[in-house]
Design an enzyme around this catalytic site. Structure first.
Site, PDB file in Angstrom:
ATOM      1  N   SER A   1       0.822  -1.218   0.000  1.00  6.46           N
ATOM      2  CA  SER A   1       0.000   0.000   0.000  1.00  6.46           C
ATOM      3  C   SER A   1       0.851   1.261   0.000  1.00  6.46           C
ATOM      4  O   SER A   1       0.421   2.307  -0.489  1.00  6.46           O
ATOM      5  CB  SER A   1      -0.933   0.000   1.221  1.00  6.46           C
ATOM      6  OG  SER A   1      -1.855  -1.066   1.145  1.00  6.46           O
ATOM      7  N   PHE A   2       2.051   1.187   0.555  1.00 11.55           N
ATOM      8  CA  PHE A   2       2.930   2.355   0.603  1.00 11.55           C
ATOM      9  C   PHE A   2       3.325   2.808  -0.800  1.00 11.55           C
ATOM     10  O   PHE A   2       3.557   3.992  -1.041  1.00 11.55           O
ATOM     11  CB  PHE A   2       4.179   2.029   1.433  1.00 11.55           C
ATOM     12  CG  PHE A   2       5.013   3.223   1.763  1.00 11.55           C
ATOM     13  CD1 PHE A   2       4.733   4.005   2.866  1.00 11.55           C
ATOM     14  CD2 PHE A   2       6.092   3.576   0.965  1.00 11.55           C
ATOM     15  CE1 PHE A   2       5.498   5.117   3.179  1.00 11.55           C
ATOM     16  CE2 PHE A   2       6.869   4.679   1.257  1.00 11.55           C
ATOM     17  CZ  PHE A   2       6.568   5.457   2.367  1.00 11.55           C
ATOM     18  N   GLU A   3       3.421   1.860  -1.745  1.00 15.69           N
ATOM     19  CA  GLU A   3       3.855   2.173  -3.106  1.00 15.69           C
ATOM     20  C   GLU A   3       2.726   2.596  -4.031  1.00 15.69           C
ATOM     21  O   GLU A   3       2.962   2.926  -5.193  1.00 15.69           O
ATOM     22  CB  GLU A   3       4.575   0.956  -3.712  1.00 15.69           C
ATOM     23  CG  GLU A   3       5.911   0.628  -3.091  1.00 15.69           C
ATOM     24  CD  GLU A   3       5.807  -0.043  -1.733  1.00 15.69           C
ATOM     25  OE1 GLU A   3       6.697   0.176  -0.879  1.00 15.69           O
ATOM     26  OE2 GLU A   3       4.813  -0.785  -1.517  1.00 15.69           O
TER      27      GLU A   3
ATOM     28  N   HIS B   1       4.076   0.330  12.821  1.00 19.08           N
ATOM     29  CA  HIS B   1       4.224   0.301  11.367  1.00 19.08           C
ATOM     30  C   HIS B   1       2.875   0.553  10.679  1.00 19.08           C
ATOM     31  O   HIS B   1       2.809   1.206   9.631  1.00 19.08           O
ATOM     32  CB  HIS B   1       4.794  -1.054  10.942  1.00 19.08           C
ATOM     33  CG  HIS B   1       5.019  -1.173   9.467  1.00 19.08           C
ATOM     34  ND1 HIS B   1       6.035  -0.514   8.805  1.00 19.08           N
ATOM     35  CD2 HIS B   1       4.347  -1.884   8.511  1.00 19.08           C
ATOM     36  CE1 HIS B   1       5.990  -0.815   7.516  1.00 19.08           C
ATOM     37  NE2 HIS B   1       4.973  -1.631   7.311  1.00 19.08           N
TER      38      HIS B   1
ATOM     39  N   ARG C   1     -14.910  -6.643   4.621  1.00 20.85           N
ATOM     40  CA  ARG C   1     -15.057  -5.515   3.694  1.00 20.85           C
ATOM     41  C   ARG C   1     -14.538  -5.835   2.296  1.00 20.85           C
ATOM     42  O   ARG C   1     -14.527  -4.972   1.431  1.00 20.85           O
ATOM     43  CB  ARG C   1     -14.304  -4.300   4.268  1.00 20.85           C
ATOM     44  CG  ARG C   1     -15.014  -3.694   5.464  1.00 20.85           C
ATOM     45  CD  ARG C   1     -14.088  -2.894   6.359  1.00 20.85           C
ATOM     46  NE  ARG C   1     -14.839  -2.281   7.458  1.00 20.85           N
ATOM     47  CZ  ARG C   1     -15.252  -2.934   8.540  1.00 20.85           C
ATOM     48  NH1 ARG C   1     -14.972  -4.227   8.673  1.00 20.85           N
ATOM     49  NH2 ARG C   1     -15.937  -2.316   9.489  1.00 20.85           N
TER      50      ARG C   1
END
Length: 235
Positions: A119-121, A151, A207
């Site tokens: 998700s960071f990228e 984190h 979800r």
């Protein structure tokens, strides 16, 4: 006793024993009530006036309401950026998004899927896709699940702010303009946040097609509406 819409109430003069020290009796008192609504109390119906709310909203023909469409999406192209980390969650989210595009008549050849490590990228790739001018909206899909360290907070916050910045910064520099700009607007490209940030894996799976629905499908709906809004009204 019931009084009419306009009522005059007279109080008789006080007796001599209750006159004031100057020997003057109080004058009769008149009370007038105008009509509109009625109050009930002590067996007497009294009409009172209700003022119009000066802040009440009235829609007029001069007010324009601009909205995107979920049905008029011919020619719109979309990119989906998906994080591979927590793929057990992100793949169902992707499937929900692709099914939604198909349901609303978006052609398969008008959707590109780009996989990234986590998700960071997502944000940096979404910004590059927006600047490419090939797409009318970019859907960002990922899943960040809280662990034993901080984190989670760093990745979740970076993903949210990064996707927002990707949309705001998606206006290309002059040197990045492609040759064919006929169907793609030159303004910013909406980047839709479809990254789950959950306390545990159960919440995430709920979800991603579970009892809480599919947030990937919801992100695709948002992308269609936003792309249509930009293309039809905000060019």
């Amino acid at each position: 006793m019931a009084l009419n819409l306009k009522t005059l109430v007279n109080h008789a003069p006080l007796s001599s024993s209750r006159q004031d020290i100057h020997g003057v009796s109080p004058k009769p008192t008149s009370i007038s009530f105008s009509n509109s609504s009625c109050l009930q109390g002590f067996g007497t119906q009294i009409a009172t006036h209700r003022k119009k709310d000066p802040f009440s909203f009235q829609q007029t023909a001069a007010v324009r309401h601009l909205t995107g469409s979920l049905t008029h999406n011919e020619g719109l192209r979309f990119a989906v950026v998906v994080a591979r980390f927590n793929e057990i969650v992100t793949r169902p989210l992707l499937e929900g998004a692709l099914e939604t595009f198909k349901k609303y008549s978006v052609k398969e050849e008008d959707v590109d899927v780009v996989w990234v490590p986590g998700s960071f990228e997502i944000a940096v790739v979404a910004e590059r896709l927006g600047k490419s001018r090939k797409y009318h909206a970019v859907v960002c899909i990922g899943a960040v699940v809280r662990g034993d360290t901080t984190h989670y907070d760093a990745v979740a916050n970076s993903a949210a702010s990064g996707v927002l910045s990707a949309g705001l910064n998606s206006v290309p520099a002059c040197g990045l303009l492609p040759e064919n700009l006929a169907s793609v607007p030159l303004e910013g490209v909406p980047c839709i946040f479809g990254v789950l940030t959950c306390d545990n894996m159960e919440q995430a799976l709920n979800r991603a097609g579970g009892k809480s629905g599919n947030k990937g499908a919801e992100a695709a709906l948002t992308a269609i509406e936003m792309a249509s809004l930009f293309e039809s009204h905000l060019k």
